[in-house]
Scaffold this motif. Structure first.
Motif, PDB file in Angstrom:
ATOM      1  N   ASN A 178       8.166   0.842   1.178  1.00  0.00           N
ATOM      2  CA  ASN A 178       6.831   0.360   0.822  1.00  0.00           C
ATOM      3  C   ASN A 178       5.889   0.252   2.017  1.00  0.00           C
ATOM      4  O   ASN A 178       4.788  -0.304   1.876  1.00  0.00           O
ATOM      5  CB  ASN A 178       6.952  -1.010   0.133  1.00  0.00           C
ATOM      6  N   ARG A 185       4.622   5.656   4.181  1.00  0.00           N
ATOM      7  CA  ARG A 185       4.688   6.317   2.878  1.00  0.00           C
ATOM      8  C   ARG A 185       3.573   7.350   2.754  1.00  0.00           C
ATOM      9  O   ARG A 185       3.795   8.462   2.251  1.00  0.00           O
ATOM     10  CB  ARG A 185       4.585   5.283   1.742  1.00  0.00           C
ATOM     11  N   ALA A 186       2.389   7.022   3.228  1.00  0.00           N
ATOM     12  CA  ALA A 186       1.287   7.986   3.163  1.00  0.00           C
ATOM     13  C   ALA A 186       1.630   9.249   3.950  1.00  0.00           C
ATOM     14  O   ALA A 186       1.459  10.368   3.459  1.00  0.00           O
ATOM     15  CB  ALA A 186       0.009   7.343   3.701  1.00  0.00           C
ATOM     16  N   ALA A 197      -1.125  14.221  -7.421  1.00  0.00           N
ATOM     17  CA  ALA A 197      -0.998  12.768  -7.561  1.00  0.00           C
ATOM     18  C   ALA A 197      -0.433  12.140  -6.293  1.00  0.00           C
ATOM     19  O   ALA A 197      -0.894  11.081  -5.839  1.00  0.00           O
ATOM     20  CB  ALA A 197      -0.102  12.455  -8.766  1.00  0.00           C
ATOM     21  N   ASP A 198       0.603  12.797  -5.693  1.00  0.00           N
ATOM     22  CA  ASP A 198       1.168  12.286  -4.441  1.00  0.00           C
ATOM     23  C   ASP A 198       0.115  12.223  -3.343  1.00  0.00           C
ATOM     24  O   ASP A 198       0.038  11.243  -2.577  1.00  0.00           O
ATOM     25  CB  ASP A 198       2.318  13.186  -3.981  1.00  0.00           C
ATOM     26  N   GLN A 214      -3.172  12.102  -3.662  1.00  0.00           N
ATOM     27  CA  GLN A 214      -4.182  11.084  -3.953  1.00  0.00           C
ATOM     28  C   GLN A 214      -3.649   9.690  -3.621  1.00  0.00           C
ATOM     29  O   GLN A 214      -4.375   8.840  -3.088  1.00  0.00           O
ATOM     30  CB  GLN A 214      -4.600  11.153  -5.428  1.00  0.00           C
ATOM     31  N   GLU A 215      -2.351   9.448  -3.918  1.00  0.00           N
ATOM     32  CA  GLU A 215      -1.739   8.171  -3.550  1.00  0.00           C
ATOM     33  C   GLU A 215      -1.732   8.008  -2.028  1.00  0.00           C
ATOM     34  O   GLU A 215      -2.058   6.929  -1.499  1.00  0.00           O
ATOM     35  CB  GLU A 215      -0.310   8.086  -4.093  1.00  0.00           C
ATOM     36  N   ALA A 268      -5.165   7.158  -0.776  1.00  0.00           N
ATOM     37  CA  ALA A 268      -5.531   5.769  -1.054  1.00  0.00           C
ATOM     38  C   ALA A 268      -4.810   4.805  -0.118  1.00  0.00           C
ATOM     39  O   ALA A 268      -5.418   3.845   0.409  1.00  0.00           O
ATOM     40  CB  ALA A 268      -5.198   5.439  -2.516  1.00  0.00           C
ATOM     41  N   LEU A 269      -3.511   5.035   0.125  1.00  0.00           N
ATOM     42  CA  LEU A 269      -2.755   4.180   1.047  1.00  0.00           C
ATOM     43  C   LEU A 269      -3.335   4.266   2.460  1.00  0.00           C
ATOM     44  O   LEU A 269      -3.445   3.253   3.169  1.00  0.00           O
ATOM     45  CB  LEU A 269      -1.285   4.603   1.060  1.00  0.00           C
TER      46      LEU A 269
END
Length: 948
Positions: free
Chosen positions: A686, A691-692, A721-722, A724-725, A728-729
């Motif tokens: 997390n 993660r980004a 989707a990955d 874009q996540e 955002a992160l």
């Protein structure tokens, strides 16, 4: 068939009858080696072989000289095909000298497949004229022709035989042989010096110069330079480590100075010395002993005394050359006596051999450089022409009479002399071992790098060892110099053994725990001792290193606890240096220490965590470079070791996996890259920043490997989707770098490069690349910003803005060259190649493609290499080279699919198009056969084919 044994020219036939009329060229071999035709004079020859060939032909101009005989005469023991090639080159050079183009009636030499002849009446020779006059009883004429020793300065076996034969004939005239005991007056010597090309006056030699039974190799240029300096300067010191051949070189120069040298230039004043005295200082330890040895060498009468005041009367008014051999142990003790002799004797010249400079005013230093090394991939012919190889083969034949250089062993011998770094004594010692060790086994022993490999191999027994104990082994040679060092100097030497490659002074100071200035001063002193070698690039700081035998000797005396302390300091410094490298100047900043970085990463299993920390500290750098395969394998093994620890650091695992995913992909290990990328996402957990970054890396691998079939696939949607996540992160955590990388991959997914161009959105892609570029500029990373600008230009090509795109590619290529970013250069050349192909500028497109291939091949970058090789077949087919085009296509399709995944629809259309071009030129059957031939190529052969 064996070549006929070479015979003396005079014994092969009686001296020819005098030709009718004057010869076109008159060759002088007695007292000098030169040729003149009444208008021009040749006193410098491109090589000794050319001069020796001219002499052989001039001595027997009536004969047909068999080519095999000339080969064996000029290059004894060489393979016949190598010798034939050398003879062709030497003969061509000699003809160009004697038969200048545009000169009517200039024919001098005739040659066919079997023999070489002199055109009747074209060559005259003073040695032949001397013999003819002597046989006819014309003694005064014979004396006039005998201008001195035959071919002075040349020491081939047949030349020496001829020299002795002609000297014996000269003795029949009843003249004193060279009048060695009668020195000319000072006035006569001064007159000789004042007149260019004045008649030579014989030299008085006291304390006979050492003589050698072995041949010497590779000294022509060094001897010429040393001789010129010696005539112009009064104190010359030949510096070099033990075993570098200093004594042998000065002896050969002293021998040659007894007569005018064959390489004397036009109009040069070849002023001889009236007396040459050789003084061995091996057993001397202070000034009185030096002076006593000099007095004995000068053969002064008993009771004359051994002091400067006692020596001066015996040398005053004479032009004397004093050769002081092995001075190093006298530095700091006896150089004052040399200075005093020079001040009181204006005509005295001193030639010193030493491992340390004397430090006197006016001292001229000359380095006794190692022998030139052959290229690692030298052909048999190139190896045979190399002095280091020639020395090894010559000494090996003394140990094993059947030893010869050939196709089976030349690669091993080349590798061996390179491993021995061209050091003459080391090469001789290794050659003495060929009875027990073939060259390939010696290479393997040295490559293993275990313990005393060099010291144990480089030793000998027998008479030579007993006669000259200092040169019986490299260990004894090094020990002689080691005893002359004080404690601080020895400590610096020991610290150098902890560097697997050459070291800079800052790294050395950190390893020692001392200041940079003090360490640099000690290193400079050790360079003066010739125990440490220095490389001083024009655009960088000097680097210091040890010859391998020296490293082994010194390492034996380094205590384990002291070595551990020094190694820890070195590791701490290297990591701090890596973390301090500025991203803006990253490639140039890393370049100096890159060999040390590679060496430390290659030894990652000894210290896994420090090695991975170092690799991660240079994470940005690896985007401009790649790693050798063995280094990458070592990093992966280190990571495996850390993962097996009871509680491995998840942050380290995520970062290391993400980096290895990138590096493995670049090396063509796509499946492994994907495994690392997936594991990196899992290890990141997390942690928003990690993660980004790991999500972006996993998407990058999938896209670049072609595992996303098209924009309508489920995997394409998942990747979006990955990303874009990740975006955002990155925005929530303020990580500008992760934002820039996520935008870059989103731009690629919209662009025309990695997916079917029919569904591309180049305008949207270009806008996303522009956002990524702005973020990199905000981070101060010009290199990454330039890379995104290149991506934008690729979109402009798809939008029809080709002129703008080309200007950007050229601008970015120049910037990448200035930054030392070879990946950027490669990328630009691939883009320029594609752009040049649009208006069908095939030669320019192929040239850019070849530059990209060369860059990728030289830096282990298989991904870039795959791109370059992929583009070449179409260009070759359009340039009417269909065979090469189809072979390369067959190889590249297989290379790409095995290393980087399946072909996309655009790629499949490209393959069909190239096959069609080749089929139209060669037919279907031949096209298919070439395809299969290409699939059988290895990578090196494919690269050679593309660059041919």
């Amino acid at each position: 068939m064996n070549a006929p044994a070479p015979t003396s020219p005079a014994r092969a036939a009686a001296p020819p009858a005098a030709p009718v009329g004057e010869p076109r060229w008159q060759v002088r071999l007695l007292g000098a080696v030169e040729a003149h035709d009444g208008t021009q004079r040749i006193a410098r020859f491109p090589s000794r072989a050319v001069a020796a060939l001219l002499a052989r032909l001039a001595l027997a101009p009536q004969r047909a000289h068999a080519r095999e005989e000339l080969v064996e005469l000029l290059w004894p023991g060489v393979a016949l095909d190598v010798g034939r090639n050398r003879l062709r080159q030497a003969l061509s050079t000699l003809k160009s000298l004697l038969e200048p183009p545009g000169t009517p009636g200039a024919a001098v030499l005739q040659a066919d497949r079997l023999a070489v002849r002199v055109v009747r009446g074209a060559l005259g020779c003073d040695a032949v004229d001397f013999e003819r006059a002597l046989q006819a009883g014309r003694r005064d004429e014979a004396r006039a022709h005998y201008g001195g020793e035959f071919m002075p300065g040349y020491y081939d076996e047949w030349i020496d035989d001829e020299r002795q034969r002609l000297l014996a004939l000269q003795e029949r005239l009843g003249d004193p042989v060279a009048a060695l005991s009668a020195a000319p007056s000072a006035a006569a010597s001064a007159a000789a010096m004042a007149v260019p090309n004045a008649p030579f006056t014989p030299v008085s030699v006291t304390a006979p110069l050492p003589t050698y039974l072995t041949r010497l190799f590779g000294i022509d240029m060094a001897a010429a330079r040393l001789r010129a300096l010696l005539l112009a300067r009064r104190l010359v010191t030949l510096l070099g480590p033990g075993g570098s051949g200093k004594t042998r070189l000065v002896v050969e120069v002293a021998h040659a100075l007894r007569e005018p040298l064959p390489w004397a230039g036009e109009g040069e004043v070849a002023a001889p010395f009236e007396r040459i005295t050789f003084v061995s200082l091996v057993s001397c330890n202070d000034a009185p002993q030096l002076l006593d040895a000099t007095a004995r060498a000068l053969q002064l009468p008993p009771g004359a005394g051994a002091s400067v005041a006692a020596l001066v009367p015996w040398l005053a008014g004479r032009r004397v050359l004093l050769v002081l051999d092995n001075f190093e142990q006298l530095v700091g003790r006896a150089e004052g006596a040399v200075a005093e002799l020079l001040s009181q004797l204006p005509a005295l010249h001193v030639l010193v051999t030493s491992r340390r400079a004397l430090g006197l005013d006016g001292e001229q230093h000359v380095a006794a450089d190692p022998l030139p090394l052959p290229a690692p991939d030298a052909t048999l012919a190139a190896a045979a022409a190399n002095p280091a190889v020639a020395l090894f083969v010559d000494r090996a034949r003394a140990a094993r009479t059947d030893f010869h250089l050939g196709e089976r062993n030349h690669a091993a011998i080349v590798a061996l002399v390179r491993a021995l770094q061209g050091l003459p004594l080391a090469i001789e010692l290794a050659a003495s071992r060929v009875r027990s060790f073939p060259p390939a086994e010696m290479v393997a022993l040295l490559a293993a790098g275990e313990g005393r490999a060099h010291l144990e191999l480089l030793s000998r027994g027998g008479p030579r060892a007993g006669h000259d104990a200092r040169h019986a082994s490299m260990a004894q040679v090094i020990a002689w110099s080691w005893r002359l060092l004080d404690a601080p100097a020895r400590r610096v030497m020991q610290a150098l053994t902890l560097f697997p490659v050459d070291a800079g002074s800052a790294a050395m100071a950190a390893t020692l725990g001392d200041g940079v200035a003090a360490t640099a001063a000690l290193l400079d002193d050790l360079v003066a001792h010739t125990l440490v070698r220095v490389e001083a690039p024009a655009d960088g700081a000097p680097r210091f290193g040890l010859l391998e035998p020296v490293r082994e000797f010194v390492a034996e005396g380094l205590a384990a606890d002291e070595a551990a302390v020094m190694a820890a300091r070195q590791s701490t410094w290297l990591l701090a240096w890596a973390r301090g490298c500025d991203a803006q100047t990253l490639p140039a900043a890393v370049a100096a220490e890159l060999p040390l970085v590679h060496a430390r990463l290659a030894a990652a299993m000894r210290a896994p965590r420090p090695a991975l920390d170092l690799a991660l500290a240079l994470r940005r750098y690896w985007e401009t470079d790649s790693l050798p395969g063995h280094v990458l394998a070592a990093l992966q093994a280190a990571l495996d070791t850390i993962e097996r620890e009871p509680a491995p650091d998840p942050a380290l695992l995520a970062d290391a996996r993400e980096l290895l995913a990138y590096l493995c992909f670049g090396s063509g290990q796509v499946e492994l890259a994907r495994a690392h990328a997936v594991a990196a996402v899992a290890a990141a957990g997390n942690d928003p920043v990690r993660r980004a970054r790991t999500l972006v890396r996993r998407a990058w691998v999938d896209i670049a490997a072609g595992w996303v079939e098209d924009r309508r696939s489920a995997r394409f949607t998942e990747l979006q989707a990955d990303l874009q996540e990740a975006l955002a992160l990155a925005r929530s955590s303020g990580d500008l770098e992760a934002q820039a990388r996520a935008l870059q991959q989103l731009a690629i997914m919209s662009g025309p490069v990695h997916f079917d161009s029919a569904s591309a959105e180049p305008a949207r892609s270009e806008a996303l690349f522009a956002q990524s570029q702005a973020l990199w500029q905000a981070l101060g990373d010009r290199r990454q910003a330039q890379a995104r600008l290149r991506n934008r230009a690729q979109c402009w090509v798809a939008l029809g803005r080709r002129a703008e795109a080309r200007a950007i590619f050229e601008q970015c290529e120049q910037a990448a060259r200035e930054d030392g970013d070879w990946v950027g250069q490669m990328d630009c050349q691939i883009s320029l190649s594609s752009l040049q192909a649009v208006p069908r500028h095939w030669p320019a497109a192929l040239q850019a493609c070849r530059i990209a291939i060369t860059l990728a091949w030289g830096r282990w970058h298989r991904h870039g290499l795959a791109y370059g090789l992929w583009n070449a077949p179409r260009l070759l087919a359009h340039l009417r080279r269909p065979e090469a085009a189809m072979q390369l296509l067959g190889f590249t399709v297989q290379f790409w699919t095995q290393g980087f995944g399946p072909l996309r629809p655009d790629d499949q259309r490209y393959v069909r198009r190239v096959r069609g071009l080749v089929r139209a030129q060669l037919g279907a059957a031949r096209t298919e056969a070439l395809w299969h031939e290409g699939q059988a190529l290895d990578l090196a052969a494919a690269v050679r084919l593309a660059l041919a």
